[in-house]
Write a protein that holds these residues in place. Sequence first.
Motif, PDB file in Angstrom:
ATOM      1  N   UNK A  34      -4.793 -10.790 -10.938  1.00 27.34           N
ATOM      2  CA  UNK A  34      -3.366 -10.512 -10.890  1.00 27.34           C
ATOM      3  C   UNK A  34      -2.872 -11.174  -9.612  1.00 27.34           C
ATOM      4  N   UNK A  35      -2.003 -12.125  -9.763  1.00 27.01           N
ATOM      5  CA  UNK A  35      -1.615 -12.990  -8.653  1.00 27.01           C
ATOM      6  C   UNK A  35      -0.351 -12.480  -7.979  1.00 27.01           C
ATOM      7  N   UNK A  36      -0.403 -12.428  -6.656  1.00 31.42           N
ATOM      8  CA  UNK A  36       0.777 -12.083  -5.870  1.00 31.42           C
ATOM      9  C   UNK A  36       0.849 -13.045  -4.689  1.00 31.42           C
ATOM     10  N   UNK A  37       2.046 -13.463  -4.368  1.00 30.31           N
ATOM     11  CA  UNK A  37       2.251 -14.355  -3.234  1.00 30.31           C
ATOM     12  C   UNK A  37       2.212 -13.531  -1.949  1.00 30.31           C
ATOM     13  N   UNK A  38       1.522 -14.026  -0.956  1.00 30.06           N
ATOM     14  CA  UNK A  38       1.373 -13.312   0.310  1.00 30.06           C
ATOM     15  C   UNK A  38       2.729 -12.999   0.943  1.00 30.06           C
ATOM     16  N   UNK A  39       3.709 -13.855   0.720  1.00 28.78           N
ATOM     17  CA  UNK A  39       5.046 -13.613   1.285  1.00 28.78           C
ATOM     18  C   UNK A  39       5.723 -12.426   0.619  1.00 28.78           C
ATOM     19  N   UNK A  40       5.505 -12.265  -0.686  1.00 29.41           N
ATOM     20  CA  UNK A  40       6.049 -11.092  -1.383  1.00 29.41           C
ATOM     21  C   UNK A  40       5.363  -9.817  -0.901  1.00 29.41           C
ATOM     22  N   UNK A  41       4.057  -9.906  -0.689  1.00 30.29           N
ATOM     23  CA  UNK A  41       3.315  -8.751  -0.187  1.00 30.29           C
ATOM     24  C   UNK A  41       3.788  -8.365   1.215  1.00 30.29           C
ATOM     25  N   UNK A  42       4.002  -9.354   2.069  1.00 31.48           N
ATOM     26  CA  UNK A  42       4.510  -9.080   3.419  1.00 31.48           C
ATOM     27  C   UNK A  42       5.890  -8.441   3.353  1.00 31.48           C
ATOM     28  N   UNK A  43       6.731  -8.897   2.437  1.00 31.48           N
ATOM     29  CA  UNK A  43       8.069  -8.331   2.275  1.00 31.48           C
ATOM     30  C   UNK A  43       7.999  -6.854   1.870  1.00 31.48           C
ATOM     31  N   UNK A  44       7.096  -6.536   0.953  1.00 31.97           N
ATOM     32  CA  UNK A  44       6.938  -5.138   0.528  1.00 31.97           C
ATOM     33  C   UNK A  44       6.469  -4.280   1.697  1.00 31.97           C
ATOM     34  N   UNK A  45       5.508  -4.795   2.459  1.00 30.64           N
ATOM     35  CA  UNK A  45       5.028  -4.041   3.626  1.00 30.64           C
ATOM     36  C   UNK A  45       6.167  -3.804   4.618  1.00 30.64           C
ATOM     37  N   UNK A  46       6.926  -4.851   4.879  1.00 24.44           N
ATOM     38  CA  UNK A  46       8.028  -4.730   5.835  1.00 24.44           C
ATOM     39  C   UNK A  46       9.037  -3.684   5.364  1.00 24.44           C
ATOM     40  N   UNK A  47       9.427  -3.761   4.102  1.00 25.35           N
ATOM     41  CA  UNK A  47      10.404  -2.799   3.569  1.00 25.35           C
ATOM     42  C   UNK A  47       9.868  -1.373   3.600  1.00 25.35           C
ATOM     43  N   UNK A  48       8.596  -1.212   3.285  1.00 26.19           N
ATOM     44  CA  UNK A  48       8.001   0.124   3.298  1.00 26.19           C
ATOM     45  C   UNK A  48       7.959   0.702   4.711  1.00 26.19           C
ATOM     46  N   UNK A  49       7.745  -0.150   5.699  1.00 21.60           N
ATOM     47  CA  UNK A  49       7.667   0.325   7.082  1.00 21.60           C
ATOM     48  C   UNK A  49       9.033   0.620   7.682  1.00 21.60           C
ATOM     49  N   UNK A  50      10.063  -0.033   7.175  1.00 19.77           N
ATOM     50  CA  UNK A  50      11.380   0.100   7.807  1.00 19.77           C
ATOM     51  C   UNK A  50      12.369   0.961   7.024  1.00 19.77           C
ATOM     52  N   UNK A  51      11.985   1.415   5.844  1.00 14.87           N
ATOM     53  CA  UNK A  51      12.890   2.227   5.036  1.00 14.87           C
ATOM     54  C   UNK A  51      12.485   3.692   5.098  1.00 14.87           C
ATOM     55  N   UNK A  52      13.347   4.558   5.604  1.00 14.67           N
ATOM     56  CA  UNK A  52      13.033   5.984   5.627  1.00 14.67           C
ATOM     57  C   UNK A  52      12.759   6.543   4.228  1.00 14.67           C
ATOM     58  N   UNK A  53      13.378   5.973   3.206  1.00 18.02           N
ATOM     59  CA  UNK A  53      13.165   6.446   1.834  1.00 18.02           C
ATOM     60  C   UNK A  53      11.752   6.153   1.336  1.00 18.02           C
ATOM     61  N   UNK A  54      11.050   5.262   1.999  1.00 14.81           N
ATOM     62  CA  UNK A  54       9.703   4.894   1.566  1.00 14.81           C
ATOM     63  C   UNK A  54       8.629   5.828   2.109  1.00 14.81           C
ATOM     64  N   UNK A  55       8.983   6.711   3.017  1.00 19.08           N
ATOM     65  CA  UNK A  55       8.003   7.609   3.639  1.00 19.08           C
ATOM     66  C   UNK A  55       7.268   8.415   2.573  1.00 19.08           C
ATOM     67  N   UNK A  56       5.950   8.379   2.636  1.00 20.83           N
ATOM     68  CA  UNK A  56       5.124   9.150   1.716  1.00 20.83           C
ATOM     69  C   UNK A  56       4.993   8.554   0.323  1.00 20.83           C
ATOM     70  N   UNK A  57       5.623   7.429   0.091  1.00 20.46           N
ATOM     71  CA  UNK A  57       5.567   6.793  -1.229  1.00 20.46           C
ATOM     72  C   UNK A  57       4.434   5.774  -1.288  1.00 20.46           C
ATOM     73  N   UNK A  58       4.071   5.387  -2.494  1.00 15.23           N
ATOM     74  CA  UNK A  58       3.053   4.367  -2.714  1.00 15.23           C
ATOM     75  C   UNK A  58       3.705   3.199  -3.425  1.00 15.23           C
ATOM     76  N   UNK A  59       3.316   1.993  -3.058  1.00 10.74           N
ATOM     77  CA  UNK A  59       3.888   0.793  -3.658  1.00 10.74           C
ATOM     78  C   UNK A  59       2.770  -0.121  -4.124  1.00 10.74           C
TER      79      UNK A  59
END
Length: 124
Positions: A34-59
């Motif tokens: 299952x292929x994912x671009x490293x830039x998309x993965x970095x974007x998801x990590x960044x959003x998860x770290x900076x969004x209060x709504x992401x606390x405790x969630x899994x992506x």
Amino acid sequence: MFGPILATSTIGSAGIIQQMLTGTMPGVPRIDLEIVDVRDLADIHFRAMTSPAAAGEHFLATGEFAWMLDMARALKEELGEDGERVSTQEIPDDVVCANPAVGEIAPALGRRDRHSGRPRLGRR
């Protein structure tokens, strides 16, 4: 995970493509990725770290499904001279299983993995 490489000492899954292109992979096992671009993965990590709504969630960061053989064929066809060393021979499962260097991939042979962000039964 594929995309631009920052350090050649830790190329990880991009090493698969490198081995295909250099011809050091004499054939391809019957496994999928299952292929994912490293830039998309970095974007998801960044959003998860900076969004209060992401606390405790899994992506789940996963992308398109591809058999390694289809990837090899695409590289060979699309890259012209740069893809001429790519093998499009599929290695039989029993040959893969008999090779201790790659035997750990045996459970993945022929299995089509698809991951989903949907919760599993019995899990919260």
